[in-house]
Design a protein around this motif. Structure first.
Motif, PDB file in Angstrom:
ATOM      1  N   PHE A   1       3.366  -1.671   8.478  1.00  0.00           N
ATOM      2  CA  PHE A   1       2.055  -2.315   8.535  1.00  0.00           C
ATOM      3  C   PHE A   1       1.453  -2.500   7.143  1.00  0.00           C
ATOM      4  N   TRP A   2       1.515  -1.444   6.320  1.00  0.00           N
ATOM      5  CA  TRP A   2       0.861  -1.543   4.997  1.00  0.00           C
ATOM      6  C   TRP A   2       1.475  -0.497   4.067  1.00  0.00           C
ATOM      7  N   ASN A   3       2.079  -0.953   2.986  1.00  0.00           N
ATOM      8  CA  ASN A   3       2.714  -0.054   2.025  1.00  0.00           C
ATOM      9  C   ASN A   3       1.786   0.097   0.824  1.00  0.00           C
ATOM     10  N   GLN A   4       1.032   1.191   0.806  1.00  0.00           N
ATOM     11  CA  GLN A   4       0.043   1.375  -0.260  1.00  0.00           C
ATOM     12  C   GLN A   4       0.696   1.563  -1.621  1.00  0.00           C
ATOM     13  N   GLU A   5       1.837   2.232  -1.644  1.00  0.00           N
ATOM     14  CA  GLU A   5       2.523   2.421  -2.923  1.00  0.00           C
ATOM     15  C   GLU A   5       3.009   1.089  -3.475  1.00  0.00           C
ATOM     16  N   ALA A   6       3.545   0.227  -2.601  1.00  0.00           N
ATOM     17  CA  ALA A   6       3.967  -1.096  -3.047  1.00  0.00           C
ATOM     18  C   ALA A   6       2.784  -1.909  -3.539  1.00  0.00           C
ATOM     19  N   GLU A   7       1.662  -1.804  -2.841  1.00  0.00           N
ATOM     20  CA  GLU A   7       0.455  -2.531  -3.248  1.00  0.00           C
ATOM     21  C   GLU A   7       0.021  -2.113  -4.648  1.00  0.00           C
ATOM     22  N   ALA A   8       0.027  -0.815  -4.926  1.00  0.00           N
ATOM     23  CA  ALA A   8      -0.415  -0.320  -6.233  1.00  0.00           C
ATOM     24  C   ALA A   8       0.548  -0.734  -7.335  1.00  0.00           C
ATOM     25  N   SER A   9       1.844  -0.590  -7.086  1.00  0.00           N
ATOM     26  CA  SER A   9       2.827  -0.932  -8.108  1.00  0.00           C
ATOM     27  C   SER A   9       2.866  -2.436  -8.363  1.00  0.00           C
ATOM     28  N   PHE A  10       2.727  -3.221  -7.284  1.00  0.00           N
ATOM     29  CA  PHE A  10       2.725  -4.677  -7.430  1.00  0.00           C
ATOM     30  C   PHE A  10       1.487  -5.132  -8.198  1.00  0.00           C
TER      31      PHE A  10
ATOM     32  N   GLN B   1       9.366  -3.143   4.657  1.00  0.00           N
ATOM     33  CA  GLN B   1       9.548  -2.327   3.458  1.00  0.00           C
ATOM     34  C   GLN B   1       8.361  -2.508   2.518  1.00  0.00           C
ATOM     35  N   LEU B   2       8.242  -3.691   1.920  1.00  0.00           N
ATOM     36  CA  LEU B   2       7.157  -3.931   0.977  1.00  0.00           C
ATOM     37  C   LEU B   2       5.848  -4.218   1.690  1.00  0.00           C
ATOM     38  N   SER B   3       5.928  -4.896   2.829  1.00  0.00           N
ATOM     39  CA  SER B   3       4.790  -5.184   3.697  1.00  0.00           C
ATOM     40  C   SER B   3       3.866  -6.258   3.106  1.00  0.00           C
TER      41      SER B   3
END
Length: 415
Positions: free
Chosen positions: A78-87, A107-109
Protein backbone atom coordinates in the motif's frame (compact mmCIF):
# COMPACT_ATOMS: atom_id res chain seq x y z
CA UNK A 1 17.01 15.82 -20.36
CA UNK A 2 17.48 14.50 -16.84
CA UNK A 3 15.39 11.35 -16.45
CA UNK A 4 14.85 9.35 -13.26
CA UNK A 5 13.87 5.72 -14.02
CA UNK A 6 12.27 3.54 -11.33
CA UNK A 7 11.51 -0.17 -11.27
CA UNK A 8 11.33 -2.70 -8.46
CA UNK A 9 14.00 -4.95 -10.02
CA UNK A 10 17.33 -3.79 -11.44
CA UNK A 11 18.31 -6.92 -13.32
CA UNK A 12 17.05 -8.58 -16.49
CA UNK A 13 14.25 -10.53 -14.85
CA UNK A 14 11.79 -10.53 -17.77
CA UNK A 15 10.65 -8.60 -20.83
CA UNK A 16 9.80 -5.52 -18.76
CA UNK A 17 13.40 -5.11 -17.65
CA UNK A 18 14.67 -5.84 -21.16
CA UNK A 19 12.59 -2.93 -22.46
CA UNK A 20 13.67 -0.65 -19.59
CA UNK A 21 17.40 -1.33 -19.91
CA UNK A 22 17.25 -0.91 -23.69
CA UNK A 23 15.52 2.45 -23.30
CA UNK A 24 18.11 3.61 -20.78
CA UNK A 25 20.95 2.67 -23.13
CA UNK A 26 19.33 4.40 -26.11
CA UNK A 27 18.57 7.56 -24.12
CA UNK A 28 22.09 7.70 -22.70
CA UNK A 29 23.55 7.29 -26.20
CA UNK A 30 21.69 10.45 -27.21
CA UNK A 31 23.17 12.41 -24.31
CA UNK A 32 20.33 12.27 -21.78
CA UNK A 33 21.28 11.89 -18.11
CA UNK A 34 19.68 8.92 -16.36
CA UNK A 35 19.36 8.15 -12.64
CA UNK A 36 18.10 4.83 -11.23
CA UNK A 37 15.81 3.84 -8.38
CA UNK A 38 14.95 0.30 -7.29
CA UNK A 39 15.10 -2.25 -4.49
CA UNK A 40 18.29 -3.96 -3.34
CA UNK A 41 17.55 -7.32 -4.92
CA UNK A 42 20.45 -9.82 -4.69
CA UNK A 43 20.52 -10.32 -8.48
CA UNK A 44 20.68 -6.60 -9.33
CA UNK A 45 23.05 -5.22 -11.92
CA UNK A 46 25.50 -2.66 -10.58
CA UNK A 47 24.20 0.90 -10.49
CA UNK A 48 25.94 4.17 -9.55
CA UNK A 49 22.67 5.10 -7.80
CA UNK A 50 22.29 1.95 -5.68
CA UNK A 51 22.93 3.83 -2.43
CA UNK A 52 19.42 5.23 -2.88
CA UNK A 53 17.88 1.76 -3.38
CA UNK A 54 15.63 0.36 -0.62
CA UNK A 55 15.34 -3.13 0.93
CA UNK A 56 13.65 -5.86 -1.06
CA UNK A 57 10.87 -8.03 0.37
CA UNK A 58 9.05 -10.67 -1.69
CA UNK A 59 5.63 -11.28 -0.20
CA UNK A 60 4.90 -14.98 0.22
CA UNK A 61 7.67 -16.23 -2.07
CA UNK A 62 10.72 -16.58 0.14
CA UNK A 63 10.99 -19.93 1.90
CA UNK A 64 12.31 -18.31 5.08
CA UNK A 65 10.52 -15.11 5.97
CA UNK A 66 9.64 -13.96 9.48
CA UNK A 67 6.24 -12.69 10.54
CA UNK A 68 7.74 -9.24 10.90
CA UNK A 69 9.02 -9.35 7.32
CA UNK A 70 5.62 -10.59 6.12
CA UNK A 71 3.95 -7.65 7.86
CA UNK A 72 6.44 -5.19 6.35
CA UNK A 73 5.99 -6.65 2.88
CA UNK A 74 2.19 -6.52 3.18
CA UNK A 75 2.27 -2.91 4.37
CA UNK A 76 4.52 -1.97 1.45
CA UNK A 77 1.87 -3.15 -0.97
CA UNK A 78 0.00 0.00 0.00
CA UNK A 79 2.68 2.53 0.97
CA UNK A 80 6.45 2.15 1.29
CA UNK A 81 7.60 4.95 3.57
CA UNK A 82 11.27 4.06 3.24
CA UNK A 83 11.02 4.20 -0.55
CA UNK A 84 9.20 7.53 -0.32
CA UNK A 85 11.97 9.03 1.84
CA UNK A 86 14.84 7.69 -0.26
CA UNK A 87 13.15 8.69 -3.52
CA UNK A 88 12.57 12.19 -2.18
CA UNK A 89 16.28 12.42 -1.38
CA UNK A 90 17.15 11.28 -4.91
CA UNK A 91 14.77 13.82 -6.40
CA UNK A 92 16.53 16.60 -4.46
CA UNK A 93 20.01 15.36 -5.38
CA UNK A 94 19.44 14.55 -9.06
CA UNK A 95 16.77 17.17 -9.88
CA UNK A 96 15.19 15.30 -12.82
CA UNK A 97 13.06 16.85 -15.52
CA UNK A 98 10.81 13.79 -15.57
CA UNK A 99 10.28 10.52 -13.68
CA UNK A 100 9.64 7.35 -15.72
CA UNK A 101 8.33 4.38 -13.72
CA UNK A 102 7.84 0.82 -14.93
CA UNK A 103 6.90 -1.90 -12.40
CA UNK A 104 6.70 -0.34 -8.92
CA UNK A 105 3.74 -2.11 -7.31
CA UNK A 106 4.19 -4.51 -4.39
CA UNK A 107 7.66 -3.16 -3.64
CA UNK A 108 8.23 0.55 -4.21
CA UNK A 109 4.51 1.39 -4.11
CA UNK A 110 2.76 4.61 -5.21
CA UNK A 111 4.58 6.43 -2.40
CA UNK A 112 7.33 7.44 -4.83
CA UNK A 113 4.76 9.01 -7.16
CA UNK A 114 3.50 11.18 -4.33
CA UNK A 115 7.08 12.26 -3.67
CA UNK A 116 7.47 13.26 -7.33
CA UNK A 117 4.21 15.20 -7.21
CA UNK A 118 5.36 17.16 -4.15
CA UNK A 119 8.59 17.99 -5.99
CA UNK A 120 6.58 19.17 -9.03
CA UNK A 121 8.26 16.57 -11.28
CA UNK A 122 5.98 15.01 -13.92
CA UNK A 123 5.58 11.23 -13.99
CA UNK A 124 5.29 8.89 -16.97
CA UNK A 125 4.44 5.23 -16.44
CA UNK A 126 4.79 2.39 -18.94
CA UNK A 127 2.05 -0.21 -18.56
CA UNK A 128 3.69 -3.58 -19.04
CA UNK A 129 0.72 -5.53 -17.65
CA UNK A 130 -2.88 -5.11 -16.48
CA UNK A 131 -2.11 -3.96 -12.94
CA UNK A 132 -4.36 -0.85 -13.19
CA UNK A 133 -7.46 -3.06 -13.54
CA UNK A 134 -6.44 -6.59 -12.44
CA UNK A 135 -5.31 -7.46 -8.90
CA UNK A 136 -3.30 -10.39 -10.31
CA UNK A 137 -1.75 -8.17 -13.04
CA UNK A 138 -2.15 -10.71 -15.85
CA UNK A 139 -5.87 -11.16 -16.61
CA UNK A 140 -5.60 -14.86 -15.81
CA UNK A 141 -8.75 -16.32 -14.27
CA UNK A 142 -7.92 -18.47 -11.25
CA UNK A 143 -4.28 -18.05 -12.25
CA UNK A 144 -4.54 -20.45 -15.16
CA UNK A 145 -6.70 -19.33 -18.10
CA UNK A 146 -7.48 -16.09 -19.90
CA UNK A 147 -9.94 -13.82 -18.10
CA UNK A 148 -11.78 -12.50 -21.13
CA UNK A 149 -13.77 -10.41 -20.57
CA UNK A 150 -12.26 -9.39 -17.21
CA UNK A 151 -14.43 -10.58 -14.32
CA UNK A 152 -13.26 -7.84 -11.96
CA UNK A 153 -14.82 -4.45 -12.59
CA UNK A 154 -14.14 -0.92 -11.49
CA UNK A 155 -16.49 -1.43 -8.54
CA UNK A 156 -16.08 -5.13 -7.80
CA UNK A 157 -12.78 -6.99 -7.45
CA UNK A 158 -14.17 -9.85 -5.38
CA UNK A 159 -13.75 -12.42 -8.20
CA UNK A 160 -9.97 -12.25 -7.66
CA UNK A 161 -10.35 -13.28 -4.04
CA UNK A 162 -13.12 -15.77 -4.68
CA UNK A 163 -11.26 -17.65 -7.40
CA UNK A 164 -7.79 -17.25 -5.84
CA UNK A 165 -6.25 -15.62 -8.90
CA UNK A 166 -2.96 -14.67 -7.18
CA UNK A 167 -0.76 -17.75 -6.77
CA UNK A 168 -3.89 -19.85 -6.05
CA UNK A 169 -3.95 -18.31 -2.57
CA UNK A 170 -7.06 -16.87 -0.92
CA UNK A 171 -5.05 -14.60 1.39
CA UNK A 172 -2.73 -13.24 -1.31
CA UNK A 173 -5.64 -12.75 -3.70
CA UNK A 174 -7.65 -10.89 -1.06
CA UNK A 175 -4.69 -8.69 -0.22
CA UNK A 176 -4.08 -7.86 -3.89
CA UNK A 177 -7.76 -7.07 -4.39
CA UNK A 178 -7.75 -4.78 -1.36
CA UNK A 179 -4.63 -3.01 -2.66
CA UNK A 180 -6.31 -2.33 -6.01
CA UNK A 181 -9.43 -0.92 -4.34
CA UNK A 182 -7.30 1.29 -2.09
CA UNK A 183 -5.19 2.51 -5.01
CA UNK A 184 -8.26 3.22 -7.12
CA UNK A 185 -10.73 4.73 -4.63
CA UNK A 186 -8.63 6.10 -1.76
CA UNK A 187 -5.34 7.06 -3.36
CA UNK A 188 -6.77 8.01 -6.80
CA UNK A 189 -3.62 6.64 -8.42
CA UNK A 190 -4.18 8.22 -11.82
CA UNK A 191 -3.83 11.70 -10.32
CA UNK A 192 -0.21 10.85 -9.49
CA UNK A 193 0.67 9.97 -13.12
CA UNK A 194 0.81 12.60 -15.85
CA UNK A 195 0.72 10.14 -18.75
CA UNK A 196 0.72 6.41 -19.35
CA UNK A 197 2.53 4.55 -22.11
CA UNK A 198 1.25 1.29 -23.57
CA UNK A 199 3.28 -0.90 -25.94
CA UNK A 200 0.05 -2.27 -27.48
CA UNK A 201 -3.27 -0.84 -28.56
CA UNK A 202 -4.94 -3.88 -27.02
CA UNK A 203 -3.76 -3.12 -23.48
CA UNK A 204 -4.56 0.58 -23.86
CA UNK A 205 -8.11 -0.22 -24.98
CA UNK A 206 -8.70 -2.76 -22.19
CA UNK A 207 -7.54 -0.55 -19.33
CA UNK A 208 -9.36 2.47 -20.75
CA UNK A 209 -12.63 0.54 -21.07
CA UNK A 210 -12.27 -0.56 -17.45
CA UNK A 211 -11.88 2.85 -15.91
CA UNK A 212 -8.42 4.33 -16.54
CA UNK A 213 -9.20 7.91 -17.51
CA UNK A 214 -5.79 9.30 -18.37
CA UNK A 215 -3.92 9.88 -21.62
CA UNK A 216 -2.32 6.64 -22.85
CA UNK A 217 0.38 7.00 -25.49
CA UNK A 218 0.87 4.05 -27.83
CA UNK A 219 4.61 3.30 -28.02
CA UNK A 220 5.46 -0.14 -29.42
CA UNK A 221 8.45 -1.95 -27.96
CA UNK A 222 11.57 -1.78 -30.10
CA UNK A 223 14.24 -4.29 -31.02
CA UNK A 224 17.83 -3.43 -32.01
CA UNK A 225 19.11 -4.77 -35.31
CA UNK A 226 21.89 -7.30 -34.56
CA UNK A 227 23.30 -6.79 -38.06
CA UNK A 228 23.71 -9.37 -40.75
CA UNK A 229 26.11 -11.73 -38.95
CA UNK A 230 23.27 -13.97 -37.73
CA UNK A 231 20.74 -13.14 -40.43
CA UNK A 232 20.58 -15.41 -43.45
CA UNK A 233 22.19 -18.41 -41.81
CA UNK A 234 21.01 -21.76 -43.07
CA UNK A 235 17.88 -22.64 -41.13
CA UNK A 236 17.44 -26.06 -39.61
CA UNK A 237 14.15 -27.94 -39.45
CA UNK A 238 13.88 -27.29 -35.69
CA UNK A 239 11.31 -24.97 -34.15
CA UNK A 240 12.18 -22.90 -31.06
CA UNK A 241 10.31 -21.78 -27.98
CA UNK A 242 12.26 -19.25 -25.88
CA UNK A 243 10.67 -17.98 -22.70
CA UNK A 244 9.31 -18.81 -19.28
CA UNK A 245 8.03 -22.33 -18.69
CA UNK A 246 4.70 -21.54 -17.04
CA UNK A 247 1.14 -22.57 -17.76
CA UNK A 248 -0.09 -19.30 -19.27
CA UNK A 249 2.60 -19.57 -21.94
CA UNK A 250 0.82 -22.52 -23.57
CA UNK A 251 3.59 -25.10 -23.25
CA UNK A 252 1.35 -28.17 -22.71
CA UNK A 253 -0.54 -27.22 -25.88
CA UNK A 254 2.73 -26.76 -27.75
CA UNK A 255 4.09 -30.17 -26.72
CA UNK A 256 0.87 -31.87 -27.82
CA UNK A 257 1.05 -30.03 -31.17
CA UNK A 258 4.70 -31.04 -31.67
CA UNK A 259 3.72 -34.65 -31.10
CA UNK A 260 0.83 -34.41 -33.58
CA UNK A 261 2.97 -32.66 -36.21
CA UNK A 262 6.02 -34.91 -35.76
CA UNK A 263 8.47 -31.99 -35.74
CA UNK A 264 11.53 -31.12 -33.66
CA UNK A 265 11.44 -28.43 -30.97
CA UNK A 266 14.11 -26.74 -28.85
CA UNK A 267 12.90 -25.20 -25.57
CA UNK A 268 15.08 -22.43 -24.09
CA UNK A 269 14.06 -21.21 -20.67
CA UNK A 270 13.11 -22.26 -17.18
CA UNK A 271 10.13 -22.06 -14.89
CA UNK A 272 7.74 -23.91 -12.61
CA UNK A 273 6.55 -26.36 -15.28
CA UNK A 274 9.95 -27.54 -16.43
CA UNK A 275 9.98 -30.91 -14.65
CA UNK A 276 6.44 -31.85 -15.68
CA UNK A 277 7.03 -30.72 -19.25
CA UNK A 278 10.21 -32.75 -19.57
CA UNK A 279 8.39 -35.81 -18.25
CA UNK A 280 5.56 -35.44 -20.78
CA UNK A 281 7.54 -34.27 -23.82
CA UNK A 282 7.93 -36.43 -26.94
CA UNK A 283 11.42 -37.53 -27.92
CA UNK A 284 11.69 -34.80 -30.58
CA UNK A 285 11.83 -32.08 -27.90
CA UNK A 286 15.05 -30.97 -26.22
CA UNK A 287 15.18 -28.72 -23.14
CA UNK A 288 18.16 -26.36 -23.00
CA UNK A 289 17.43 -24.47 -19.78
CA UNK A 290 18.03 -20.76 -19.43
CA UNK A 291 20.42 -19.38 -22.06
CA UNK A 292 22.06 -15.97 -22.32
CA UNK A 293 20.92 -13.53 -24.97
CA UNK A 294 23.60 -14.37 -27.54
CA UNK A 295 22.89 -18.09 -27.31
CA UNK A 296 19.17 -17.50 -27.70
CA UNK A 297 19.82 -15.37 -30.78
CA UNK A 298 21.97 -18.05 -32.35
CA UNK A 299 19.31 -20.64 -31.66
CA UNK A 300 16.54 -18.48 -33.12
CA UNK A 301 18.57 -17.43 -36.15
CA UNK A 302 18.97 -21.04 -37.32
CA UNK A 303 15.43 -22.20 -36.49
CA UNK A 304 12.67 -22.99 -38.93
CA UNK A 305 10.44 -20.64 -36.94
CA UNK A 306 9.84 -19.40 -33.40
CA UNK A 307 6.69 -20.43 -31.57
CA UNK A 308 4.86 -18.16 -29.10
CA UNK A 309 1.81 -20.24 -28.02
CA UNK A 310 0.62 -17.90 -25.27
CA UNK A 311 -2.73 -18.55 -23.64
CA UNK A 312 -3.00 -15.20 -21.88
CA UNK A 313 -3.37 -11.65 -23.17
CA UNK A 314 0.29 -10.86 -23.80
CA UNK A 315 0.89 -7.13 -24.05
CA UNK A 316 3.75 -6.82 -26.57
CA UNK A 317 6.16 -9.73 -25.97
CA UNK A 318 9.81 -9.36 -26.90
CA UNK A 319 9.70 -13.10 -27.64
CA UNK A 320 7.90 -12.14 -30.85
CA UNK A 321 10.26 -9.37 -31.92
CA UNK A 322 13.50 -11.26 -31.20
CA UNK A 323 13.09 -13.88 -33.96
CA UNK A 324 11.58 -11.35 -36.35
CA UNK A 325 14.64 -9.10 -36.35
CA UNK A 326 16.77 -12.21 -37.00
CA UNK A 327 14.78 -12.99 -40.13
CA UNK A 328 12.73 -15.89 -38.77
CA UNK A 329 8.92 -16.17 -38.88
CA UNK A 330 6.76 -16.54 -35.79
CA UNK A 331 3.88 -18.88 -35.12
CA UNK A 332 1.86 -17.15 -32.40
CA UNK A 333 -1.58 -17.09 -30.87
CA UNK A 334 -4.20 -14.41 -31.41
CA UNK A 335 -3.85 -13.05 -27.88
CA UNK A 336 -3.50 -9.53 -26.54
CA UNK A 337 -1.16 -7.32 -28.54
CA UNK A 338 0.52 -10.14 -30.51
CA UNK A 339 -1.52 -9.54 -33.71
CA UNK A 340 -0.22 -5.95 -33.67
CA UNK A 341 3.30 -7.32 -34.03
CA UNK A 342 2.86 -10.25 -36.42
CA UNK A 343 0.77 -10.07 -39.59
CA UNK A 344 -0.83 -13.41 -40.34
CA UNK A 345 0.48 -14.87 -43.58
CA UNK A 346 2.96 -11.99 -43.99
CA UNK A 347 5.47 -12.25 -41.13
CA UNK A 348 4.29 -15.52 -39.64
CA UNK A 349 1.18 -17.49 -38.72
CA UNK A 350 -1.49 -16.44 -36.21
CA UNK A 351 -3.59 -19.23 -34.68
CA UNK A 352 -6.26 -19.58 -31.95
CA UNK A 353 -4.90 -20.19 -28.45
CA UNK A 354 -5.17 -23.50 -26.66
CA UNK A 355 -5.77 -25.51 -29.85
CA UNK A 356 -3.07 -28.18 -30.43
CA UNK A 357 -4.62 -29.28 -33.75
CA UNK A 358 -4.43 -25.77 -35.25
CA UNK A 359 -0.92 -25.31 -33.90
CA UNK A 360 0.17 -28.68 -35.29
CA UNK A 361 -1.17 -27.69 -38.71
CA UNK A 362 0.86 -24.46 -38.66
CA UNK A 363 3.99 -26.35 -37.63
CA UNK A 364 3.52 -28.86 -40.44
CA UNK A 365 3.03 -26.14 -43.06
CA UNK A 366 6.36 -24.48 -42.26
CA UNK A 367 8.12 -27.81 -41.68
CA UNK A 368 7.17 -28.95 -45.18
CA UNK A 369 7.82 -25.64 -46.93
CA UNK A 370 11.19 -24.09 -45.95
CA UNK A 371 10.90 -21.60 -48.81
CA UNK A 372 7.69 -20.24 -47.29
CA UNK A 373 9.38 -19.99 -43.89
CA UNK A 374 12.26 -18.03 -45.42
CA UNK A 375 9.87 -15.68 -47.25
CA UNK A 376 7.90 -14.98 -44.08
CA UNK A 377 11.16 -14.50 -42.22
CA UNK A 378 12.41 -11.87 -44.66
CA UNK A 379 9.16 -9.96 -44.27
CA UNK A 380 9.39 -10.29 -40.49
CA UNK A 381 12.87 -8.80 -40.45
CA UNK A 382 11.85 -5.88 -42.66
CA UNK A 383 8.94 -5.13 -40.33
CA UNK A 384 11.11 -5.38 -37.23
CA UNK A 385 13.77 -2.95 -38.44
CA UNK A 386 11.20 -0.39 -39.60
CA UNK A 387 8.09 -0.59 -37.39
CA UNK A 388 10.04 -1.51 -34.22
CA UNK A 389 13.16 0.61 -34.74
CA UNK A 390 14.96 1.84 -31.57
CA UNK A 391 15.62 5.27 -33.08
CA UNK A 392 11.93 5.89 -33.72
CA UNK A 393 11.05 4.52 -30.28
CA UNK A 394 13.52 6.80 -28.50
CA UNK A 395 12.42 9.87 -30.44
CA UNK A 396 8.77 9.24 -29.59
CA UNK A 397 9.61 8.52 -25.95
CA UNK A 398 11.47 11.83 -25.59
CA UNK A 399 8.51 13.61 -27.23
CA UNK A 400 6.25 12.14 -24.51
CA UNK A 401 8.65 13.35 -21.83
CA UNK A 402 8.76 16.83 -23.30
CA UNK A 403 4.98 16.92 -23.56
CA UNK A 404 4.39 16.16 -19.87
CA UNK A 405 7.13 18.58 -18.81
CA UNK A 406 5.54 21.36 -20.88
CA UNK A 407 2.08 20.57 -19.47
CA UNK A 408 3.39 20.54 -15.89
CA UNK A 409 5.10 23.89 -16.47
CA UNK A 410 1.85 25.36 -17.80
CA UNK A 411 -0.04 24.08 -14.76
CA UNK A 412 2.54 25.58 -12.38
CA UNK A 413 2.30 28.97 -14.10
CA UNK A 414 -1.50 28.91 -13.82
CA UNK A 415 -1.26 28.08 -10.12
Amino acid sequence: MRILVANKFWYRRAGLERVMFDEIAWLAAEGHEIAHFSTRHPENDASPWENYFVPYFELGIQTQISRREQAIAAQRLFWNQEAEASFSRLLRDFRPDVVHVHGIHRQLSPSILAAAQRAHVPVVQTLHDYHPICPADDLLFAGSRACDPPRCTRFNVSPCARFRCVQHSASKSSLAAAELLWRRWVLHYERLVDAFISPSRYLADVVTSHGVNKPIHLLPNAIPDPGTALVGNTASDEFVYAGRLSREKGLPTLLRAVELAGVRLAVAGDGPLRASLEAAAPSTVRFLGRLDGDDVNRLLATSRAAVVPSEWAENAPMAVLEPMVLGRPVIATRMGGIPEQVRDGVDGVIIPHGNPVELAAALRVLAEDPALADRLGRSARERAITRFDPGVHTRDLVDIYRGVVAQRNRNVRRA
